[in-house]
Design a protein around this motif. Structure first.
Motif, PDB file in Angstrom:
ATOM      1  N   ASN A  87       1.038  -1.227  -0.047  1.00 29.69           N
ATOM      2  CA  ASN A  87      -0.043  -0.031  -0.052  1.00 29.69           C
ATOM      3  C   ASN A  87       0.792   1.219  -0.066  1.00 29.69           C
ATOM      4  O   ASN A  87       0.593   2.102   0.715  1.00 29.69           O
ATOM      5  CB  ASN A  87      -1.033   0.074   1.145  1.00 29.69           C
ATOM      6  N   LYS A  89       2.560   4.660  -1.750  1.00 28.81           N
ATOM      7  CA  LYS A  89       2.046   5.644  -2.629  1.00 28.81           C
ATOM      8  C   LYS A  89       2.968   6.661  -2.788  1.00 28.81           C
ATOM      9  O   LYS A  89       3.970   6.972  -2.128  1.00 28.81           O
ATOM     10  CB  LYS A  89       0.850   6.569  -1.902  1.00 28.81           C
ATOM     11  N   ASP A  94      -3.528  10.344  -2.792  1.00 30.26           N
ATOM     12  CA  ASP A  94      -4.083   9.842  -1.608  1.00 30.26           C
ATOM     13  C   ASP A  94      -4.375   8.381  -2.162  1.00 30.26           C
ATOM     14  O   ASP A  94      -4.881   8.219  -3.195  1.00 30.26           O
ATOM     15  CB  ASP A  94      -5.277  10.748  -1.236  1.00 30.26           C
ATOM     16  N   ILE A  95      -4.713   7.437  -1.279  1.00 29.82           N
ATOM     17  CA  ILE A  95      -5.032   6.305  -1.436  1.00 29.82           C
ATOM     18  C   ILE A  95      -6.217   5.784  -0.332  1.00 29.82           C
ATOM     19  O   ILE A  95      -6.045   6.263   0.898  1.00 29.82           O
ATOM     20  CB  ILE A  95      -3.829   5.163  -1.050  1.00 29.82           C
ATOM     21  N   TYR A  96      -7.235   5.334  -0.923  1.00 25.87           N
ATOM     22  CA  TYR A  96      -8.196   5.138  -0.067  1.00 25.87           C
ATOM     23  C   TYR A  96      -8.731   3.555  -0.238  1.00 25.87           C
ATOM     24  O   TYR A  96      -8.756   2.989  -1.422  1.00 25.87           O
ATOM     25  CB  TYR A  96      -9.686   5.462  -0.539  1.00 25.87           C
ATOM     26  N   ILE A  98     -10.857   0.440   0.513  1.00 28.06           N
ATOM     27  CA  ILE A  98     -12.209   0.050   0.637  1.00 28.06           C
ATOM     28  C   ILE A  98     -12.250  -1.619   0.944  1.00 28.06           C
ATOM     29  O   ILE A  98     -11.943  -2.456   0.023  1.00 28.06           O
ATOM     30  CB  ILE A  98     -13.126   0.159  -0.375  1.00 28.06           C
TER      31      ILE A  98
END
Length: 105
Positions: A87, A89, A94-96, A98
């Protein structure tokens, strides 16, 4: 049946022979009680088979890792791997994440 008739029986005569008795005792000793008995050999062979399966598993895992390392020599695939597995970046994004498993219907 009297005792003499019992002793004249072929099977009784065969098993009462001293060589047969010694042979039977020797076979029983070698199969069950000796340090190199059949039971010990069977256990060791099972352990050898288990270790050989473990060796094959680790060899296949090593081959997979070699392929992954060769694939990660490319900068684009390295970035893709870092993004998917760890994860990671870039500074300006920005990383979301879910998680679909937590949503109940």
């Amino acid at each position: 049946m009297t005792f003499n008739e019992f002793r004249k029986n072929k099977i009784v005569r065969f098993f009462s022979n001293r060589y047969v008795i010694i042979l039977l005792l020797f076979l029983i000793w070698m199969l069950f009680f000796d340090e190199n008995s059949y039971l010990n050999h069977r256990e060791l062979n099972q352990e050898i088979n288990k270790l050989e399966k473990t060796i094959e598993f680790y060899k296949s895992e090593a081959e997979k890792d070699k392929k992954l390392i060769k694939n990660l020599q490319d900068p684009d695939s390295l970035e893709k791997f870092a993004r998917e597995e760890y994860n990671m970046k870039r500074k300006d994004e920005d990383i979301y994440i879910i998680d679909f498993d937590s949503i109940k219907e």
